[in-house]
Design a protein around this motif. Sequence first.
Motif, short mmCIF file in Angstrom:
data_model
loop_
_atom_site.label_atom_id
_atom_site.label_comp_id
_atom_site.label_asym_id
_atom_site.label_seq_id
_atom_site.Cartn_x
_atom_site.Cartn_y
_atom_site.Cartn_z
N ASP A 71 -37.48 14.78 -64.54
CA ASP A 71 -36.72 13.52 -65.14
C ASP A 71 -37.70 12.34 -65.32
OD1 ASP A 71 -35.09 11.28 -64.88
OD2 ASP A 71 -34.69 11.21 -62.77
N LEU A 72 -37.76 12.14 -66.50
CA LEU A 72 -38.54 11.32 -66.99
C LEU A 72 -37.90 9.79 -67.13
CD1 LEU A 72 -40.64 13.70 -69.16
CD2 LEU A 72 -41.55 12.38 -67.14
N GLY A 92 -34.49 12.76 -70.10
CA GLY A 92 -34.57 11.34 -69.95
C GLY A 92 -35.84 10.53 -70.63
N ILE A 93 -36.37 11.22 -71.90
CA ILE A 93 -37.26 10.27 -72.40
C ILE A 93 -36.70 9.49 -73.26
CG2 ILE A 93 -39.35 10.99 -73.87
CD1 ILE A 93 -39.18 13.73 -73.17
N ASP A 102 -33.15 10.27 -74.85
CA ASP A 102 -32.17 9.52 -74.37
C ASP A 102 -31.01 10.20 -73.85
OD1 ASP A 102 -33.39 7.28 -75.73
OD2 ASP A 102 -32.86 7.91 -77.62
N LYS A 103 -31.42 11.52 -73.16
CA LYS A 103 -30.27 11.99 -72.43
C LYS A 103 -30.95 12.43 -71.07
CE LYS A 103 -27.21 14.27 -75.23
NZ LYS A 103 -26.90 15.16 -76.50
N THR A 104 -30.29 12.07 -69.84
CA THR A 104 -30.73 12.43 -68.64
C THR A 104 -30.04 13.83 -68.16
OG1 THR A 104 -28.87 11.60 -67.05
CG2 THR A 104 -30.78 10.01 -68.07
N GLY A 148 -38.35 14.25 -59.96
CA GLY A 148 -38.64 12.90 -60.54
C GLY A 148 -40.12 12.76 -61.04
N GLY A 149 -40.08 12.58 -62.37
CA GLY A 149 -41.55 12.21 -63.34
C GLY A 149 -41.69 10.88 -62.92
#
Length: 345
Positions: free
Chosen positions: A125-126, A164-165, A191-193, A226-227
């Motif tokens: 998850d970035l 999530g980038i 732009d998508k988590t 989690g990134g």
Amino acid sequence: MESALQMDDPESRVGQPSTLALETAALGEEPSKLLSGVVALSTCPGTTPGTPQSKNQLKKQRKMAEYAELRKLRREKERERNKQKRREARAQGLPIRTGPSRKELKRRQAITGADGTPALKVAIDLDYDELMQERDIAKCVKQCLRIYTINRRSSHPGELHFSGIRRNGNIHKWFMKNDGWENWNVKYHFDKTHRDLFDREHMVYLTCESELVLDKLQPGCTYIIGGLVDHNHFKGLCHQRATEAGLRTARLPLSEHVDMKTRSVLSTYHVFELLTKVAAGQDWTTAILETIPVRKGAKAKDRAEDAESEPKQLEDEPESRDPDIDSQPSESISAESEPPSGLDS
Ligand SMILES: C[S@@+](CC[C@H](N)C(=O)[O-])C[C@H]1O[C@@H](n2cnc3c(N)ncnc32)[C@H](O)[C@@H]1O
């Protein structure tokens, strides 16, 4: 009229395509012959003069360009060294390859379970772009690169997502500094988590604050890591975000298998490495001892002590539970099958 010299000040053009060069290329003319044309073009109604960059910005850009050049040189030198080693080995009749071949790595990428599901499915998850300083963004992306390599080299590579980038955000920009990053065998999501991508019932966010323990990897379940490189500045943030989103969480079974001198927060790539080893069939204790840094002072746990402290029961899970996980005989959340410097947590 603005002078041609002012217009062509190289400092005001750093990082931007040169108007003069573009126009010259388009017209096939010598730049000197076109100077007057450029001035006329840039003063046309509807054209906005570029914002001059500050000295600091220019300095930063210069440094980044120097750094990129240095990296290229280093890589070239390394390639040359490797070539030399191979030449020497060949001359001495020694085997040349030390790791698996490219063909073997490609074959491994295709490994899936009997029903076609990968042994491990992980999303990094970035979605923490704005919380990290530039040097931590750099470390975070370096960890992603490490994760990609661990996965690629694993005997049982998992399905790997970077989610999530933010498009054109800091993380995206750091990815772009790595040659060929777009070709890595990773699913990038801009732009998508993870919440937009995976079914909530088949997703577990790993957080060290969770009351539930992950003891067995489930095929078909996506594990979110989690990134975030925050030196524990945002303690509990990943857990808070996950629970607020109504996601299930689980912590790694560290205290169940080892005694550690320090806190149980691991860095993103250590968590990934651990899952990869377990997915490939290693037991938790060995995987933990082999993965986490020596400074954590981990020692295999005394099994007799272990029996006294049972992990939290499944009854404490939130409502929306994965039926597959519920059906496990163990009473903890389960998932079947699953250092280099500058990669801090
Ligand atoms: C460096 S930690 C981030 C620390 C951050 N302060 C937080 O709120 O979690 C990076 C990620 O690794 C995972 N992680 C680290 N230690 C863990 C543990 N003991 N159990 C489960 N997940 C862990 C979590 O997904 C976490 O988001």
